[in-house]
Design a protein around this motif. Structure first.
Motif, PDB file in Angstrom:
ATOM      1  N   VAL A 187     -23.746  67.190   2.408  1.00 10.78           N
ATOM      2  CA  VAL A 187     -23.694  65.827   1.861  1.00 10.78           C
ATOM      3  C   VAL A 187     -23.302  64.843   2.956  1.00 10.78           C
ATOM      4  N   GLY A 188     -23.994  63.711   2.989  1.00 12.42           N
ATOM      5  CA  GLY A 188     -23.740  62.691   3.994  1.00 12.42           C
ATOM      6  C   GLY A 188     -22.588  61.771   3.632  1.00 12.42           C
ATOM      7  N   GLU A 189     -22.308  60.863   4.530  1.00 17.07           N
ATOM      8  CA  GLU A 189     -21.205  59.926   4.364  1.00 17.07           C
ATOM      9  C   GLU A 189     -21.419  59.040   3.134  1.00 17.07           C
ATOM     10  N   GLU A 190     -20.305  58.620   2.552  1.00 21.97           N
ATOM     11  CA  GLU A 190     -20.380  57.830   1.320  1.00 21.97           C
ATOM     12  C   GLU A 190     -21.128  56.520   1.534  1.00 21.97           C
ATOM     13  N   TYR A 191     -20.989  55.920   2.724  1.00 21.32           N
ATOM     14  CA  TYR A 191     -21.631  54.621   2.935  1.00 21.32           C
ATOM     15  C   TYR A 191     -23.146  54.717   3.043  1.00 21.32           C
ATOM     16  N   HIS A 192     -23.685  55.933   3.110  1.00 15.49           N
ATOM     17  CA  HIS A 192     -25.137  56.100   3.105  1.00 15.49           C
ATOM     18  C   HIS A 192     -25.694  56.334   1.699  1.00 15.49           C
ATOM     19  N   GLN A 193     -24.826  56.581   0.731  1.00 16.71           N
ATOM     20  CA  GLN A 193     -25.290  56.877  -0.622  1.00 16.71           C
ATOM     21  C   GLN A 193     -25.677  55.588  -1.356  1.00 16.71           C
ATOM     22  N   ASP A 194     -26.785  55.662  -2.100  1.00 17.29           N
ATOM     23  CA  ASP A 194     -27.267  54.530  -2.902  1.00 17.29           C
ATOM     24  C   ASP A 194     -27.557  53.301  -2.027  1.00 17.29           C
ATOM     25  N   TYR A 195     -27.887  53.532  -0.770  1.00 11.98           N
ATOM     26  CA  TYR A 195     -27.982  52.431   0.191  1.00 11.98           C
ATOM     27  C   TYR A 195     -29.071  51.432  -0.188  1.00 11.98           C
ATOM     28  N   LEU A 196     -30.211  51.914  -0.622  1.00 16.69           N
ATOM     29  CA  LEU A 196     -31.303  51.010  -0.973  1.00 16.69           C
ATOM     30  C   LEU A 196     -30.907  50.089  -2.121  1.00 16.69           C
ATOM     31  N   THR A 197     -30.233  50.640  -3.110  1.00 14.10           N
ATOM     32  CA  THR A 197     -29.820  49.845  -4.270  1.00 14.10           C
ATOM     33  C   THR A 197     -28.720  48.854  -3.917  1.00 14.10           C
ATOM     34  N   LEU A 198     -27.776  49.279  -3.075  1.00 16.59           N
ATOM     35  CA  LEU A 198     -26.634  48.434  -2.744  1.00 16.59           C
ATOM     36  C   LEU A 198     -26.960  47.358  -1.713  1.00 16.59           C
ATOM     37  N   HIS A 199     -28.045  47.555  -0.943  1.00 12.88           N
ATOM     38  CA  HIS A 199     -28.393  46.594   0.112  1.00 12.88           C
ATOM     39  C   HIS A 199     -29.874  46.194   0.016  1.00 12.88           C
ATOM     40  N   PRO A 200     -30.294  45.681  -1.133  1.00 11.90           N
ATOM     41  CA  PRO A 200     -31.721  45.403  -1.349  1.00 11.90           C
ATOM     42  C   PRO A 200     -32.281  44.314  -0.443  1.00 11.90           C
ATOM     43  N   ASN A 201     -31.418  43.453   0.097  1.00 10.55           N
ATOM     44  CA  ASN A 201     -31.900  42.342   0.908  1.00 10.55           C
ATOM     45  C   ASN A 201     -31.786  42.584   2.406  1.00 10.55           C
ATOM     46  N   GLN A 202     -31.305  43.751   2.786  1.00 12.32           N
ATOM     47  CA  GLN A 202     -31.239  44.044   4.213  1.00 12.32           C
ATOM     48  C   GLN A 202     -32.663  44.132   4.763  1.00 12.32           C
ATOM     49  N   PRO A 203     -32.963  43.493   5.870  1.00 10.45           N
ATOM     50  CA  PRO A 203     -34.337  43.482   6.394  1.00 10.45           C
ATOM     51  C   PRO A 203     -34.955  44.864   6.564  1.00 10.45           C
ATOM     52  N   TYR A 204     -34.187  45.823   7.048  1.00 12.77           N
ATOM     53  CA  TYR A 204     -34.739  47.170   7.227  1.00 12.77           C
ATOM     54  C   TYR A 204     -35.218  47.723   5.890  1.00 12.77           C
ATOM     55  N   ILE A 205     -34.414  47.540   4.839  1.00  9.54           N
ATOM     56  CA  ILE A 205     -34.768  48.026   3.504  1.00  9.54           C
ATOM     57  C   ILE A 205     -35.973  47.261   2.967  1.00  9.54           C
ATOM     58  N   VAL A 206     -35.950  45.951   3.105  1.00 11.70           N
ATOM     59  CA  VAL A 206     -37.038  45.115   2.582  1.00 11.70           C
ATOM     60  C   VAL A 206     -38.374  45.496   3.213  1.00 11.70           C
ATOM     61  N   TYR A 207     -38.363  45.706   4.506  1.00 12.22           N
ATOM     62  CA  TYR A 207     -39.610  45.953   5.227  1.00 12.22           C
ATOM     63  C   TYR A 207     -40.077  47.402   5.130  1.00 12.22           C
ATOM     64  N   ASN A 208     -39.149  48.350   5.270  1.00  9.81           N
ATOM     65  CA  ASN A 208     -39.541  49.759   5.359  1.00  9.81           C
ATOM     66  C   ASN A 208     -39.470  50.534   4.054  1.00  9.81           C
ATOM     67  N   ASP A 209     -38.519  50.203   3.188  1.00  9.18           N
ATOM     68  CA  ASP A 209     -38.244  51.065   2.044  1.00  9.18           C
ATOM     69  C   ASP A 209     -38.604  50.487   0.683  1.00  9.18           C
ATOM     70  N   ALA A 210     -38.370  49.219   0.479  1.00 13.37           N
ATOM     71  CA  ALA A 210     -38.704  48.619  -0.820  1.00 13.37           C
ATOM     72  C   ALA A 210     -40.172  48.796  -1.186  1.00 13.37           C
ATOM     73  N   PRO A 211     -41.107  48.698  -0.228  1.00 15.52           N
ATOM     74  CA  PRO A 211     -42.517  48.912  -0.578  1.00 15.52           C
ATOM     75  C   PRO A 211     -42.783  50.319  -1.099  1.00 15.52           C
ATOM     76  N   LYS A 212     -41.962  51.289  -0.731  1.00 11.96           N
ATOM     77  CA  LYS A 212     -42.153  52.648  -1.228  1.00 11.96           C
ATOM     78  C   LYS A 212     -41.858  52.720  -2.727  1.00 11.96           C
TER      79      LYS A 212
END
Length: 238
Positions: A187-212
């Motif tokens: 299991v990874g670090e707690e700050y990596h869990q639910d990252y997409l949901t908790l940081h929906p406006n972070q550019p990396y998430i918006v560009y790379n992951d939200a489209p998935k």
């Protein structure tokens, strides 16, 4: 949240710059385009209880996010697989020298979703399986495309599906995904869990992951759930 390594911070900043520069020409696109692919011709049968699958396909933020929005998934946890317990952390794995890959352990109900369907989603919208050690802006063995099978039955299904897709030439290039056995998940670090949901406006998430997530909703509408199942919620109920 602990600060991320410099490389991830640079990638996030770069993604933000791309979003700003593309603001006038239309919405951003994912680093890897989703591909509509056939379902596996062989699959594991439905069974009582829960099952687990461990999948690696680039940064675990996006992989986790996709499966958290998949019906039948009871939990999806970010972590590491492929190396030793002592190096199962973000700092060490980020060197690319530990054998670990950023991975997601998916706990699912086989009566709702099958192992084969999880793999179909994995090859279709989670990542580009024709790239071995690179996904989008991330490169290195820690971002490799790997299915960490939990038993011989999963190994048989995974290898058969890869062969099926290659024979059909579903992708323009052969699938590079490896199948690894006997590699425990950590299991990874707690700050990596639910990252997409908790940081929906972070550019990396918006560009790379939200489209998935949007691709999952479009291509696998019957398997999509709008409200994600989160690690923090699973902890609260245990």
């Amino acid at each position: 949240m602990p600060s991320l390594p410099l490389r991830r911070m640079v990638l996030t900043a770069a993604a933000g710059a791309v979003l700003l520069s593309s603001a006038w020409i239309g919405p951003s696109r994912a680093a890897e385009d989703a591909v509509v692919i056939p379902a596996p011709t062989a699959d594991l049968p439905a069974a009582d209880g829960t099952q687990t699958a461990v999948l690696a396909g680039g940064c675990f933020w996006g992989v986790q996010g996709v499966y958290q929005h998949t019906k039948g998934v009871l939990n999806a946890v970010s972590g590491y697989a492929g190396g030793a317990k002592e190096t199962a952390n973000y700092s060490a794995s980020g060197t690319g020298a530990t054998g670990h890959a950023e991975s997601v352990q998916v706990t699912y109900d086989p009566k709702v979703i099958s192992y084969g369907k999880l793999l179909q989603i994995y090859f279709s919208v989670v990542h580009d399986p024709t790239q071995l050690n690179r996904q989008g802006p991330d490169s290195g063995t820690q971002y490799r495309s790997t299915i960490f099978v939990q038993n011989d039955a999963q190994k048989k299904i995974a290898e058969a599906y890869i062969a099926q897709l290659n024979t059909a030439k579903t992708f323009k290039k052969p699938i590079a995904t490896t199948v690894e056995s006997g590699k425990p998940f950590f299991v990874g670090e707690e700050y990596h869990q639910d990252y997409l949901t908790l940081h929906p406006n972070q550019p990396y998430i918006v560009y790379n992951d939200a489209p998935k997530i949007e691709a999952l909703k479009k291509i696998f509408a019957d398997n999509y759930r709008d409200k994600p199942v989160l690690v923090r919620d699973a902890k609260a109920t245990n």
